[in-house]
Motif scaffolding. Structure first.
Motif, PDB file in Angstrom:
ATOM      1  N   PRO A   9      56.531  42.668  -3.804  1.00  0.00           N
ATOM      2  CA  PRO A   9      57.847  42.176  -4.206  1.00  0.00           C
ATOM      3  C   PRO A   9      58.800  43.342  -4.427  1.00  0.00           C
ATOM      4  O   PRO A   9      58.382  44.471  -4.687  1.00  0.00           O
ATOM      5  CB  PRO A   9      57.581  41.456  -5.530  1.00  0.00           C
ATOM      6  CG  PRO A   9      56.114  41.186  -5.555  1.00  0.00           C
ATOM      7  CD  PRO A   9      55.484  42.298  -4.761  1.00  0.00           C
ATOM      8  N   ASP A  10      60.073  43.061  -4.323  1.00  0.00           N
ATOM      9  CA  ASP A  10      61.091  44.073  -4.598  1.00  0.00           C
ATOM     10  C   ASP A  10      62.334  43.365  -5.100  1.00  0.00           C
ATOM     11  O   ASP A  10      62.352  42.147  -5.256  1.00  0.00           O
ATOM     12  CB  ASP A  10      61.384  44.915  -3.352  1.00  0.00           C
ATOM     13  CG  ASP A  10      61.893  46.322  -3.702  1.00  0.00           C
ATOM     14  OD1 ASP A  10      62.552  46.488  -4.743  1.00  0.00           O
ATOM     15  OD2 ASP A  10      61.634  47.248  -2.917  1.00  0.00           O
ATOM     16  N   VAL A  11      63.375  44.120  -5.307  1.00  0.00           N
ATOM     17  CA  VAL A  11      64.591  43.593  -5.914  1.00  0.00           C
ATOM     18  C   VAL A  11      65.171  42.418  -5.107  1.00  0.00           C
ATOM     19  O   VAL A  11      65.758  41.503  -5.689  1.00  0.00           O
ATOM     20  CB  VAL A  11      65.617  44.730  -6.154  1.00  0.00           C
ATOM     21  CG1 VAL A  11      66.328  45.136  -4.894  1.00  0.00           C
ATOM     22  CG2 VAL A  11      66.579  44.368  -7.255  1.00  0.00           C
ATOM     23  N   GLN A  95      48.903  45.318 -18.972  1.00  0.00           N
ATOM     24  CA  GLN A  95      49.595  45.120 -20.230  1.00  0.00           C
ATOM     25  C   GLN A  95      51.039  45.593 -20.218  1.00  0.00           C
ATOM     26  O   GLN A  95      51.708  45.536 -21.234  1.00  0.00           O
ATOM     27  CB  GLN A  95      48.896  45.915 -21.336  1.00  0.00           C
ATOM     28  CG  GLN A  95      47.491  45.527 -21.567  1.00  0.00           C
ATOM     29  CD  GLN A  95      46.861  46.445 -22.601  1.00  0.00           C
ATOM     30  OE1 GLN A  95      47.512  47.272 -23.201  1.00  0.00           O
ATOM     31  NE2 GLN A  95      45.587  46.294 -22.788  1.00  0.00           N
ATOM     32  N   PHE A  96      51.587  46.058 -19.152  1.00  0.00           N
ATOM     33  CA  PHE A  96      52.810  46.862 -19.084  1.00  0.00           C
ATOM     34  C   PHE A  96      54.052  46.226 -19.700  1.00  0.00           C
ATOM     35  O   PHE A  96      54.562  46.701 -20.692  1.00  0.00           O
ATOM     36  CB  PHE A  96      53.022  47.254 -17.631  1.00  0.00           C
ATOM     37  CG  PHE A  96      54.086  48.245 -17.387  1.00  0.00           C
ATOM     38  CD1 PHE A  96      54.213  49.370 -18.160  1.00  0.00           C
ATOM     39  CD2 PHE A  96      54.960  48.054 -16.357  1.00  0.00           C
ATOM     40  CE1 PHE A  96      55.192  50.283 -17.894  1.00  0.00           C
ATOM     41  CE2 PHE A  96      55.930  48.959 -16.088  1.00  0.00           C
ATOM     42  CZ  PHE A  96      56.048  50.072 -16.856  1.00  0.00           C
ATOM     43  N   LEU A  97      54.602  45.163 -19.185  1.00  0.00           N
ATOM     44  CA  LEU A  97      55.801  44.514 -19.719  1.00  0.00           C
ATOM     45  C   LEU A  97      55.468  43.242 -20.488  1.00  0.00           C
ATOM     46  O   LEU A  97      56.353  42.487 -20.848  1.00  0.00           O
ATOM     47  CB  LEU A  97      56.754  44.133 -18.576  1.00  0.00           C
ATOM     48  CG  LEU A  97      57.617  45.206 -17.988  1.00  0.00           C
ATOM     49  CD1 LEU A  97      58.266  44.716 -16.699  1.00  0.00           C
ATOM     50  CD2 LEU A  97      58.672  45.654 -18.940  1.00  0.00           C
ATOM     51  N   ASP A  98      54.197  43.011 -20.719  1.00  0.00           N
ATOM     52  CA  ASP A  98      53.736  41.723 -21.218  1.00  0.00           C
ATOM     53  C   ASP A  98      54.341  41.281 -22.531  1.00  0.00           C
ATOM     54  O   ASP A  98      54.808  40.159 -22.639  1.00  0.00           O
ATOM     55  CB  ASP A  98      52.228  41.734 -21.380  1.00  0.00           C
ATOM     56  CG  ASP A  98      51.547  41.055 -20.242  1.00  0.00           C
ATOM     57  OD1 ASP A  98      52.230  40.499 -19.386  1.00  0.00           O
ATOM     58  OD2 ASP A  98      50.321  41.074 -20.233  1.00  0.00           O
ATOM     59  N   VAL A 134      58.385  40.374 -11.777  1.00  0.00           N
ATOM     60  CA  VAL A 134      57.918  41.525 -12.562  1.00  0.00           C
ATOM     61  C   VAL A 134      56.403  41.451 -12.743  1.00  0.00           C
ATOM     62  O   VAL A 134      55.704  42.454 -12.546  1.00  0.00           O
ATOM     63  CB  VAL A 134      58.641  41.593 -13.925  1.00  0.00           C
ATOM     64  CG1 VAL A 134      58.060  42.711 -14.795  1.00  0.00           C
ATOM     65  CG2 VAL A 134      60.138  41.801 -13.734  1.00  0.00           C
ATOM     66  N   HIS A 135      55.887  40.283 -13.079  1.00  0.00           N
ATOM     67  CA  HIS A 135      54.435  40.105 -13.250  1.00  0.00           C
ATOM     68  C   HIS A 135      53.683  40.497 -11.976  1.00  0.00           C
ATOM     69  O   HIS A 135      52.673  41.198 -12.034  1.00  0.00           O
ATOM     70  CB  HIS A 135      54.101  38.651 -13.578  1.00  0.00           C
ATOM     71  CG  HIS A 135      54.406  38.215 -14.966  1.00  0.00           C
ATOM     72  ND1 HIS A 135      53.812  38.731 -16.084  1.00  0.00           N
ATOM     73  CD2 HIS A 135      55.268  37.278 -15.404  1.00  0.00           C
ATOM     74  CE1 HIS A 135      54.282  38.132 -17.156  1.00  0.00           C
ATOM     75  NE2 HIS A 135      55.178  37.250 -16.778  1.00  0.00           N
ATOM     76  N   ALA A 136      54.181  40.027 -10.847  1.00  0.00           N
ATOM     77  CA  ALA A 136      53.510  40.327  -9.574  1.00  0.00           C
ATOM     78  C   ALA A 136      53.492  41.829  -9.313  1.00  0.00           C
ATOM     79  O   ALA A 136      52.484  42.373  -8.838  1.00  0.00           O
ATOM     80  CB  ALA A 136      54.200  39.591  -8.428  1.00  0.00           C
ATOM     81  N   LEU A 137      54.572  42.502  -9.631  1.00  0.00           N
ATOM     82  CA  LEU A 137      54.609  43.950  -9.429  1.00  0.00           C
ATOM     83  C   LEU A 137      53.685  44.676 -10.400  1.00  0.00           C
ATOM     84  O   LEU A 137      53.056  45.673 -10.029  1.00  0.00           O
ATOM     85  CB  LEU A 137      56.037  44.475  -9.560  1.00  0.00           C
ATOM     86  CG  LEU A 137      56.887  44.244  -8.320  1.00  0.00           C
ATOM     87  CD1 LEU A 137      58.373  44.395  -8.635  1.00  0.00           C
ATOM     88  CD2 LEU A 137      56.471  45.200  -7.204  1.00  0.00           C
ATOM     89  N   ARG A 169      63.025  49.348  -9.830  1.00  0.00           N
ATOM     90  CA  ARG A 169      64.254  48.704  -9.335  1.00  0.00           C
ATOM     91  C   ARG A 169      64.389  47.289  -9.889  1.00  0.00           C
ATOM     92  O   ARG A 169      65.461  46.874 -10.345  1.00  0.00           O
ATOM     93  CB  ARG A 169      64.272  48.662  -7.802  1.00  0.00           C
ATOM     94  CG  ARG A 169      64.563  49.991  -7.139  1.00  0.00           C
ATOM     95  CD  ARG A 169      64.745  49.832  -5.639  1.00  0.00           C
ATOM     96  NE  ARG A 169      63.560  49.392  -4.922  1.00  0.00           N
ATOM     97  CZ  ARG A 169      62.612  50.208  -4.460  1.00  0.00           C
ATOM     98  NH1 ARG A 169      62.706  51.515  -4.629  1.00  0.00           N
ATOM     99  NH2 ARG A 169      61.572  49.713  -3.799  1.00  0.00           N
ATOM    100  N   VAL A 170      63.312  46.532  -9.833  1.00  0.00           N
ATOM    101  CA  VAL A 170      63.322  45.143 -10.289  1.00  0.00           C
ATOM    102  C   VAL A 170      63.603  45.080 -11.793  1.00  0.00           C
ATOM    103  O   VAL A 170      64.431  44.294 -12.246  1.00  0.00           O
ATOM    104  CB  VAL A 170      61.994  44.442  -9.929  1.00  0.00           C
ATOM    105  CG1 VAL A 170      61.803  43.158 -10.711  1.00  0.00           C
ATOM    106  CG2 VAL A 170      61.942  44.165  -8.431  1.00  0.00           C
ATOM    107  N   VAL A 171      62.915  45.896 -12.560  1.00  0.00           N
ATOM    108  CA  VAL A 171      63.079  45.861 -14.014  1.00  0.00           C
ATOM    109  C   VAL A 171      64.499  46.250 -14.408  1.00  0.00           C
ATOM    110  O   VAL A 171      65.116  45.599 -15.261  1.00  0.00           O
ATOM    111  CB  VAL A 171      62.029  46.765 -14.706  1.00  0.00           C
ATOM    112  CG1 VAL A 171      62.388  47.037 -16.156  1.00  0.00           C
ATOM    113  CG2 VAL A 171      60.651  46.112 -14.616  1.00  0.00           C
ATOM    114  N   ARG A 172      65.048  47.281 -13.791  1.00  0.00           N
ATOM    115  CA  ARG A 172      66.423  47.684 -14.127  1.00  0.00           C
ATOM    116  C   ARG A 172      67.422  46.564 -13.802  1.00  0.00           C
ATOM    117  O   ARG A 172      68.311  46.272 -14.594  1.00  0.00           O
ATOM    118  CB  ARG A 172      66.794  48.972 -13.409  1.00  0.00           C
ATOM    119  CG  ARG A 172      66.114  50.194 -14.000  1.00  0.00           C
ATOM    120  CD  ARG A 172      66.544  51.491 -13.324  1.00  0.00           C
ATOM    121  NE  ARG A 172      65.837  52.610 -13.871  1.00  0.00           N
ATOM    122  CZ  ARG A 172      66.129  53.203 -15.035  1.00  0.00           C
ATOM    123  NH1 ARG A 172      67.129  52.771 -15.757  1.00  0.00           N
ATOM    124  NH2 ARG A 172      65.420  54.232 -15.465  1.00  0.00           N
ATOM    125  N   SER A 173      67.271  45.939 -12.665  1.00  0.00           N
ATOM    126  CA  SER A 173      68.159  44.843 -12.296  1.00  0.00           C
ATOM    127  C   SER A 173      67.992  43.666 -13.253  1.00  0.00           C
ATOM    128  O   SER A 173      68.979  43.096 -13.754  1.00  0.00           O
ATOM    129  CB  SER A 173      67.881  44.399 -10.858  1.00  0.00           C
ATOM    130  OG  SER A 173      68.661  43.275 -10.529  1.00  0.00           O
TER     131      SER A 173
END
Length: 192
Positions: A9-11, A95-98, A134-137, A169-173
Motif C-alpha cells: 500500500p502507499d499514499v 505494535q508500531f501505531l497500534d 496504515v495497519h497493512a503497511l 508517506r501514508v502516516v504523514r498524510s
C-alpha cells in the motif's frame, strides 16, 4: 509472520481526493480549536519515533547497524504497541501505531460520533478506512524486517526501506488530514 506478498500500500491507497471535510461546528471558539490541537502533539511523538526508525535504517544501509535491530525496535514503538493492544491486524509481533489508532477507534471516534453531525461521521468513517492502510503497511514492514534479519541482503533491505518510506508517506498524510478535520470537534466535544 510470513512475508506479505500482496502489493505494498502507499499514499494513493488513502484516496485523498475522496476525503470528506468536517463541517464547522457552530459556536466553536479559538480556545476550543487550540485544545483540539492536542492531537498534533501526539502525532509529533509518533513522527519522532518514525525518525528513529529512519536513522536505524540509514545505519543498516551504512553497515553500522545490524538488521536485527530493526526487528527488535519495531515492536517497541508506541504506535506499534497501540495497534497490538487494541487491534488484531498486526498480532503480537506488530505494535508500531497500534495504541494511537486503537485509542481512536475504541474511545475517541465513538465519543465524537455520539455528538457529531453526519458530516463529521463521514470524516471518521474515512479515517477508519485509512487506518486499514496504515495497519497493512505496519504488517508489511514487520514482515520485511523479519525477512531482512533472516536473510540479510540488499534486496531484503530495499524491500524494508520501500515499505518504511510508504508508511511514512501514508502516516504523514493521514495525520495531517486527521488533525485538520478533527481539531474543532476534539476541542468542542473532547475525547482525547
Amino acid at each position: 509472520m510470513d512475508r506479505v506478498e500482496n502489493a505494498r500500500p502507499d499514499v494513493a491507497d488513502l484516496k485523498e481526493a475522496d476525503r470528506p471535510k468536517a463541517p464547522p461546528i457552530e459556536g466553536a471558539t479559538e480556545l476550543q480549536r487550540r485544545q483540539g490541537r492536542q492531537l498534533a502533539a501526539i502525532h509529533r511523538m509518533h513522527l519522532q519515533q518514525m525518525g528513529q526508525v529512519r536513522r536505524m535504517m540509514e545505519g543498516i544501509a551504512a553497515g553500522s547497524t545490524a538488521p536485527a535491530a530493526l526487528t527488535k525496535a519495531l515492536p517497541e514503538m508506541e504506535m506499534t504497541r497501540n495497534y497490538r493492544q487494541f487491534g488484531n491486524l498486526c498480532g503480537q509481533e506488530c505494535q508500531f501505531l497500534d495504541y494511537h489508532h486503537g485509542a481512536e477507534e475504541h474511545r475517541v471516534f465513538p465519543h465524537l460520533e455520539a455528538r457529531a453531525s453526519e458530516g463529521l461521521r463521514a470524516v471518521i468513517a474515512k479515517l477508519r478506512e485509512e487506518h486499514e492502510v496504515v495497519h497493512a503497511l505496519l504488517e508489511r514492514l514487520y514482515a520485511d524486517a523479519v525477512r531482512l534479519e533472516q536473510n540479510p541482503g540488499e534486496d531484503a533491505f530495499d524491500e524494508a526501506r520501500q515499505t518504511f518510506d510508504a508508511l511514512e508517506r501514508v502516516v504523514r498524510s493521514h495525520f495531517g488530514y486527521e488533525e485538520e478535520e478533527l481539531e474543532e470537534a476534539l476541542g468542542v466535544y473532547g475525547g482525547l
